[in-house]
Design a protein around this motif. Structure first.
Motif, short mmCIF file in Angstrom:
data_model
loop_
_atom_site.label_atom_id
_atom_site.label_comp_id
_atom_site.label_asym_id
_atom_site.label_seq_id
_atom_site.Cartn_x
_atom_site.Cartn_y
_atom_site.Cartn_z
N ASP A 67 -9.60 4.04 7.06
CA ASP A 67 -8.51 4.03 6.07
C ASP A 67 -7.18 4.37 6.76
O ASP A 67 -6.17 3.69 6.57
N HIS A 86 -4.48 -3.86 3.67
CA HIS A 86 -5.07 -2.56 3.95
C HIS A 86 -6.59 -2.60 3.74
O HIS A 86 -7.36 -2.13 4.57
N TYR A 98 0.88 -1.17 0.00
CA TYR A 98 0.00 0.00 0.00
C TYR A 98 0.91 1.22 0.00
O TYR A 98 1.82 1.31 0.82
N HIS A 141 -12.33 0.79 -1.22
CA HIS A 141 -12.09 2.22 -1.42
C HIS A 141 -10.84 2.54 -2.22
O HIS A 141 -10.77 3.57 -2.87
N ASP A 142 -9.85 1.65 -2.15
CA ASP A 142 -8.60 1.90 -2.88
C ASP A 142 -8.46 1.04 -4.13
O ASP A 142 -7.37 0.89 -4.66
FE FE Z 1 -6.72 3.60 1.69
#
Ligand code: FE
Length: 174
Positions: free
Chosen positions: A149, A23, A13, A47-48
């Motif tokens: 996050d 993550h 990440y 989300h990523d």
């Molecule tokens: Fe993130």
């Protein structure tokens, strides 16, 4: 989704010591621990996803590039999921800029990598944009997601794996 994590989930990440998959799973686990609705748990998990889709590699911030991963992710998530999933994810970078504007202590708590990417993302949100952000329909969910996050970077943490979310992902998908 599984293919994306399969292809890039083992990448670190951006600038952190956990992988993209670790993550994502930690963010989803934190959402679940806080009793978030399924849509927001899935948003935390994915989300990523834009980091895995843009293909620019894991050290892009070091190279001075903002991959705009929230935009790449939004194209994908907006296609497969309702706004209750895609919007908190799309807004998670804006939420970071918002929290920096609202709370000086928040900025101090960011990891070095997250502070570096903040500069590339435009820094703290200008005073004049704060009220409009807060008034947005998914702002509070985006801020919750952002806090998970920021914490989802713990090395060696044991959390449920991707399979644990498969049913939920399918249930909330369009
Ligand atoms: Fe993130």
């Amino acid at each position: 989704m599984v293919a994306a994590f399969g292809a890039g989930g083992g990448d670190l990440y951006v600038g952190e010591a956990v992988t993209q998959l670790e993550h994502a799973l930690q963010a989803a686990a934190l959402a679940e621990q806080e009793g978030a609705p399924d849509e927001l748990v899935v948003a935390a998990l994915l989300h990523d996803i834009g980091h895995l889709l843009h293909g620019l590699g894991e050290d892009i911030a070091d190279r001075g590039i903002d991959g705009r991963h929230e935009i790449a992710g939004d194209v994908f998530l907006g296609h497969w999921f309702p706004a209750s999933v895609s919007e908190p994810a799309r807004l998670h970078v804006a939420a970071k800029r918002y929290l920096c504007a609202k709370d000086p202590a928040y900025l101090d708590g960011l990891s070095p990598a997250s502070r570096l990417s903040l500069e590339l993302q435009g820094g703290a949100m200008p005073e004049g944009e704060v009220a409009a952000f807060e008034a947005g329909p998914h702002a509070s969910e985006a801020v919750r997601l952002r806090r998970w996050d920021d914490r989802a970077k713990e090395v060696g943490l044991s959390v449920p794996d991707l399979d644990a979310y498969a049913d939920r992902v399918l249930r909330v998908a369009r």
